[in-house]
Design a protein around this motif. Structure first.
Motif, PDB file in Angstrom:
ATOM      1  N   SER A 278     -69.749 -19.227  10.663  1.00  0.00           N
ATOM      2  CA  SER A 278     -69.214 -18.560  10.390  1.00  0.00           C
ATOM      3  C   SER A 278     -67.976 -18.815   9.807  1.00  0.00           C
ATOM      4  O   SER A 278     -68.091 -18.273   8.155  1.00  0.00           O
ATOM      5  CB  SER A 278     -68.853 -17.744  11.301  1.00  0.00           C
ATOM      6  N   THR A 279     -67.304 -20.014   9.855  1.00  0.00           N
ATOM      7  CA  THR A 279     -65.740 -20.090   9.011  1.00  0.00           C
ATOM      8  C   THR A 279     -65.967 -21.337   7.881  1.00  0.00           C
ATOM      9  O   THR A 279     -65.624 -20.622   6.761  1.00  0.00           O
ATOM     10  CB  THR A 279     -65.422 -20.913   9.949  1.00  0.00           C
ATOM     11  N   ALA A 280     -66.848 -22.164   8.124  1.00  0.00           N
ATOM     12  CA  ALA A 280     -67.316 -22.915   7.347  1.00  0.00           C
ATOM     13  C   ALA A 280     -67.869 -22.927   5.767  1.00  0.00           C
ATOM     14  O   ALA A 280     -67.561 -22.992   4.871  1.00  0.00           O
ATOM     15  CB  ALA A 280     -67.438 -24.438   7.918  1.00  0.00           C
ATOM     16  N   PHE A 281     -69.454 -22.043   5.951  1.00  0.00           N
ATOM     17  CA  PHE A 281     -70.150 -21.800   5.549  1.00  0.00           C
ATOM     18  C   PHE A 281     -69.853 -20.287   4.658  1.00  0.00           C
ATOM     19  O   PHE A 281     -69.591 -20.074   3.542  1.00  0.00           O
ATOM     20  CB  PHE A 281     -71.264 -21.605   6.056  1.00  0.00           C
ATOM     21  N   THR A 282     -70.213 -18.923   6.148  1.00  0.00           N
ATOM     22  CA  THR A 282     -70.127 -18.289   4.621  1.00  0.00           C
ATOM     23  C   THR A 282     -68.771 -17.264   4.249  1.00  0.00           C
ATOM     24  O   THR A 282     -67.787 -17.591   3.052  1.00  0.00           O
ATOM     25  CB  THR A 282     -70.036 -17.386   5.770  1.00  0.00           C
TER      26      THR A 282
ATOM     27  N   SER B  43     -64.760 -17.114  -0.178  1.00  0.00           N
ATOM     28  CA  SER B  43     -63.118 -17.043  -0.485  1.00  0.00           C
ATOM     29  C   SER B  43     -63.568 -17.649  -1.445  1.00  0.00           C
ATOM     30  O   SER B  43     -62.080 -17.397  -2.794  1.00  0.00           O
ATOM     31  CB  SER B  43     -62.827 -17.161   0.542  1.00  0.00           C
ATOM     32  N   THR B  44     -64.098 -19.714  -1.160  1.00  0.00           N
ATOM     33  CA  THR B  44     -63.888 -20.155  -2.584  1.00  0.00           C
ATOM     34  C   THR B  44     -64.641 -19.149  -4.212  1.00  0.00           C
ATOM     35  O   THR B  44     -64.076 -20.134  -5.519  1.00  0.00           O
ATOM     36  CB  THR B  44     -65.265 -21.277  -2.064  1.00  0.00           C
ATOM     37  N   GLY B  45     -65.869 -18.878  -3.759  1.00  0.00           N
ATOM     38  CA  GLY B  45     -65.770 -18.035  -4.941  1.00  0.00           C
ATOM     39  C   GLY B  45     -65.648 -17.378  -5.949  1.00  0.00           C
ATOM     40  O   GLY B  45     -65.387 -17.413  -6.582  1.00  0.00           O
ATOM     41  N   PHE B  46     -65.199 -16.133  -5.048  1.00  0.00           N
ATOM     42  CA  PHE B  46     -63.977 -15.510  -5.484  1.00  0.00           C
ATOM     43  C   PHE B  46     -62.471 -15.842  -6.160  1.00  0.00           C
ATOM     44  O   PHE B  46     -61.760 -15.669  -7.285  1.00  0.00           O
ATOM     45  CB  PHE B  46     -63.503 -13.691  -4.748  1.00  0.00           C
ATOM     46  N   ASP B  47     -62.317 -16.759  -5.437  1.00  0.00           N
ATOM     47  CA  ASP B  47     -61.396 -18.190  -6.618  1.00  0.00           C
ATOM     48  C   ASP B  47     -61.276 -17.714  -7.689  1.00  0.00           C
ATOM     49  O   ASP B  47     -60.756 -18.284  -8.392  1.00  0.00           O
ATOM     50  CB  ASP B  47     -60.501 -18.810  -4.917  1.00  0.00           C
ATOM     51  N   ARG B  48     -62.397 -18.849  -7.754  1.00  0.00           N
ATOM     52  CA  ARG B  48     -63.441 -19.198  -8.744  1.00  0.00           C
ATOM     53  C   ARG B  48     -62.819 -17.458  -9.818  1.00  0.00           C
ATOM     54  O   ARG B  48     -62.539 -18.012 -11.089  1.00  0.00           O
ATOM     55  CB  ARG B  48     -64.765 -19.392  -9.053  1.00  0.00           C
ATOM     56  N   ARG B  49     -63.437 -16.587  -9.887  1.00  0.00           N
ATOM     57  CA  ARG B  49     -63.803 -15.468 -10.992  1.00  0.00           C
ATOM     58  C   ARG B  49     -62.116 -15.475 -10.919  1.00  0.00           C
ATOM     59  O   ARG B  49     -62.218 -14.750 -12.360  1.00  0.00           O
ATOM     60  CB  ARG B  49     -64.259 -14.427  -9.593  1.00  0.00           C
ATOM     61  N   TYR B  50     -61.108 -15.656 -10.001  1.00  0.00           N
ATOM     62  CA  TYR B  50     -59.943 -14.514 -10.427  1.00  0.00           C
ATOM     63  C   TYR B  50     -59.285 -15.652 -11.042  1.00  0.00           C
ATOM     64  O   TYR B  50     -57.877 -15.382 -10.551  1.00  0.00           O
ATOM     65  CB  TYR B  50     -59.222 -13.926  -8.946  1.00  0.00           C
ATOM     66  N   GLY B  51     -59.675 -16.997 -11.314  1.00  0.00           N
ATOM     67  CA  GLY B  51     -59.001 -17.937 -11.712  1.00  0.00           C
ATOM     68  C   GLY B  51     -57.919 -19.304 -10.952  1.00  0.00           C
ATOM     69  O   GLY B  51     -56.982 -19.602 -11.465  1.00  0.00           O
ATOM     70  N   VAL B  52     -58.001 -18.419  -9.953  1.00  0.00           N
ATOM     71  CA  VAL B  52     -57.323 -19.405  -8.543  1.00  0.00           C
ATOM     72  C   VAL B  52     -57.946 -21.369  -9.105  1.00  0.00           C
ATOM     73  O   VAL B  52     -56.540 -21.847  -8.850  1.00  0.00           O
ATOM     74  CB  VAL B  52     -57.564 -19.095  -7.402  1.00  0.00           C
ATOM     75  N   LEU B  53     -58.794 -21.222  -8.381  1.00  0.00           N
ATOM     76  CA  LEU B  53     -59.183 -22.613  -8.945  1.00  0.00           C
ATOM     77  C   LEU B  53     -58.873 -23.099 -10.366  1.00  0.00           C
ATOM     78  O   LEU B  53     -58.576 -24.230 -10.079  1.00  0.00           O
ATOM     79  CB  LEU B  53     -60.847 -22.548  -9.240  1.00  0.00           C
TER      80      LEU B  53
ATOM     81  N   ALA C 208     -67.921 -29.968   8.674  1.00  0.00           N
ATOM     82  CA  ALA C 208     -67.805 -30.787   7.675  1.00  0.00           C
ATOM     83  C   ALA C 208     -69.217 -30.274   7.185  1.00  0.00           C
ATOM     84  O   ALA C 208     -69.071 -29.921   5.981  1.00  0.00           O
ATOM     85  CB  ALA C 208     -67.629 -32.143   7.638  1.00  0.00           C
ATOM     86  N   SER C 209     -70.410 -30.507   7.621  1.00  0.00           N
ATOM     87  CA  SER C 209     -71.171 -30.084   6.728  1.00  0.00           C
ATOM     88  C   SER C 209     -71.957 -28.582   6.760  1.00  0.00           C
ATOM     89  O   SER C 209     -71.848 -28.691   4.918  1.00  0.00           O
ATOM     90  CB  SER C 209     -73.087 -30.330   7.867  1.00  0.00           C
ATOM     91  N   PHE C 210     -71.948 -28.400   7.260  1.00  0.00           N
ATOM     92  CA  PHE C 210     -71.624 -26.846   6.950  1.00  0.00           C
ATOM     93  C   PHE C 210     -70.346 -26.121   5.248  1.00  0.00           C
ATOM     94  O   PHE C 210     -70.157 -25.263   4.521  1.00  0.00           O
ATOM     95  CB  PHE C 210     -71.189 -25.425   8.211  1.00  0.00           C
ATOM     96  N   THR C 211     -68.416 -26.807   5.553  1.00  0.00           N
ATOM     97  CA  THR C 211     -67.721 -26.950   4.281  1.00  0.00           C
ATOM     98  C   THR C 211     -68.599 -27.692   3.123  1.00  0.00           C
ATOM     99  O   THR C 211     -68.581 -26.227   2.232  1.00  0.00           O
ATOM    100  CB  THR C 211     -66.731 -27.131   5.490  1.00  0.00           C
ATOM    101  N   ALA C 212     -69.717 -28.414   3.074  1.00  0.00           N
ATOM    102  CA  ALA C 212     -69.570 -29.183   1.598  1.00  0.00           C
ATOM    103  C   ALA C 212     -70.877 -27.942   1.250  1.00  0.00           C
ATOM    104  O   ALA C 212     -70.822 -27.894   0.148  1.00  0.00           O
ATOM    105  CB  ALA C 212     -69.848 -30.042   2.520  1.00  0.00           C
ATOM    106  N   LEU C 213     -71.379 -27.439   2.494  1.00  0.00           N
ATOM    107  CA  LEU C 213     -72.558 -26.602   1.730  1.00  0.00           C
ATOM    108  C   LEU C 213     -71.899 -25.371   1.206  1.00  0.00           C
ATOM    109  O   LEU C 213     -72.298 -24.688   0.279  1.00  0.00           O
ATOM    110  CB  LEU C 213     -73.662 -26.032   2.520  1.00  0.00           C
ATOM    111  N   GLY C 214     -70.993 -24.082   1.914  1.00  0.00           N
ATOM    112  CA  GLY C 214     -70.407 -23.482   1.141  1.00  0.00           C
ATOM    113  C   GLY C 214     -70.245 -24.002   0.010  1.00  0.00           C
ATOM    114  O   GLY C 214     -70.158 -23.143  -1.026  1.00  0.00           O
ATOM    115  N   LEU C 215     -69.021 -24.645  -0.095  1.00  0.00           N
ATOM    116  CA  LEU C 215     -68.508 -25.595  -1.294  1.00  0.00           C
ATOM    117  C   LEU C 215     -69.698 -25.414  -2.367  1.00  0.00           C
ATOM    118  O   LEU C 215     -69.298 -24.827  -3.658  1.00  0.00           O
ATOM    119  CB  LEU C 215     -67.584 -27.013  -1.454  1.00  0.00           C
ATOM    120  N   LEU C 216     -70.452 -26.126  -2.512  1.00  0.00           N
ATOM    121  CA  LEU C 216     -71.369 -26.144  -2.856  1.00  0.00           C
ATOM    122  C   LEU C 216     -72.176 -25.397  -3.908  1.00  0.00           C
ATOM    123  O   LEU C 216     -71.867 -25.258  -4.662  1.00  0.00           O
ATOM    124  CB  LEU C 216     -73.337 -27.098  -2.991  1.00  0.00           C
ATOM    125  N   VAL C 217     -72.457 -23.920  -2.520  1.00  0.00           N
ATOM    126  CA  VAL C 217     -72.850 -22.801  -3.374  1.00  0.00           C
ATOM    127  C   VAL C 217     -71.853 -22.666  -3.760  1.00  0.00           C
ATOM    128  O   VAL C 217     -71.744 -21.318  -5.278  1.00  0.00           O
ATOM    129  CB  VAL C 217     -73.117 -21.864  -2.513  1.00  0.00           C
TER     130      VAL C 217
END
Length: 271
Positions: free
Chosen positions: A95-99, A104-114, A174-183
């Motif tokens: 729940s925390t690492a993947f979803t 949160s990272t996906g929307f950080d990309r949209r709003y220019g944070v990344l 670590a595994s789910f964080t990597a998958l979440g960041l990949l998506v």
């Protein structure tokens, strides 16, 4: 389950001041300090998000209580709660690492944070490390809360399973964080929202993470052992029920971490 998460405003990262204040700072902080600062910022942001807390704490607790009052896990262990808790801990990691982190990272990309962070000394490696650190901090809180409630409900874990169990949770995170960041780093935010929520439901129900493979439909049984969800759920059950280490499940998690982590590092897009 639908979850919409807004990104933080530009410049809200603790690294923003050092990036803008070049006149007062001649050199960036050491990499470790940058990672710790970013991790602290990410952790606070996650804990302040009410929807994230529901996903991270409330839903796993509801699932645990539900599994203890239904006969779904009967015959798999000495008690329903003993079989349920390892899977719930694995669900917390997903729940925390993947979803949570993926959305949160996906929307950080949209709003220019990344894109903003890419101009700081943090770098791609520091950003990913900071997010992993935040996931581990929230996961620690989840473990403490779930363990407290589970002990009240009569959970009796195998003492020898604590050390491998906690190590497996870190590996699973670590595994789910990597998958979440990949998506999150390769598709549009709307697609990230849909993919992570859909996979959370599918893996939670049919991925072997909460419900052991032997209680799943035949088609699901054929594939859950090679999924990170099924590997983490079974490995934690082996640890907390029998005090043993499932080497095959550990290998599956290592492979998912390496492959997804390498892909995220290679193809992650800042904007």
């Amino acid at each position: 389950m639908t979850r919409v998460s807004g990104g933080a405003p530009l410049g809200s990262s603790p690294l923003g001041s050092s990036a803008r204040g070049g006149a007062t700072s001649s050199a960036p902080a050491p990499l470790l300090r940058r990672i710790v600062l970013q991790g602290r910022y990410e952790t606070i942001t996650m804990l302040r998000n009410g929807e994230q807390l529901i996903l991270a704490i409330v839903l796993p607790l509801l699932a645990m209580v539900g599994l203890t009052v239904t006969p779904l896990l009967d015959g798999l262990g000495s008690s329903r709660i003993n079989v349920a808790v390892p899977g719930i801990l694995a669900l917390c990691a997903m729940s925390t690492a993947f979803t949570g982190q993926g959305i949160s990272t996906g929307f950080d990309r949209r709003y220019g944070v990344l894109r903003f962070l890419s101009t700081t000394p943090l770098g791609r490696t520091g950003l990913i490390a900071g997010k992993v650190l935040a996931v581990l901090a929230v996961l620690l809180l989840q473990v403490l809360v779930v363990t407290a409630v589970a002990l009240i409900l009569g959970w009796q874990p195998e003492p020898a399973g604590w050390l491998p169990g906690l190590a497996l949770l870190v590996l699973g995170a670590a595994s789910f964080t990597a998958l979440g960041l990949l998506v999150a780093g390769t598709v549009r935010p709307e697609a990230t929202l849909a993919i992570t929520n859909l996979l959370w439901i599918l893996l939670g129900a049919l991925g072997g993470i909460v419900i052991p493979a032997e209680r799943l439909p035949a088609l699901a049984q054929a594939v859950v052992h090679v999924l990170p969800s099924g590997a983490l759920g079974q490995a934690l059950r082996d640890a907390f029920l029998h005090g043993s280490i499932n080497a095959g499940a550990v290998l599956v998690l290592l492979l998912w971490t390496a492959i997804a982590g390498g892909a995220a590092t290679r193809w992650f897009k800042w904007n």
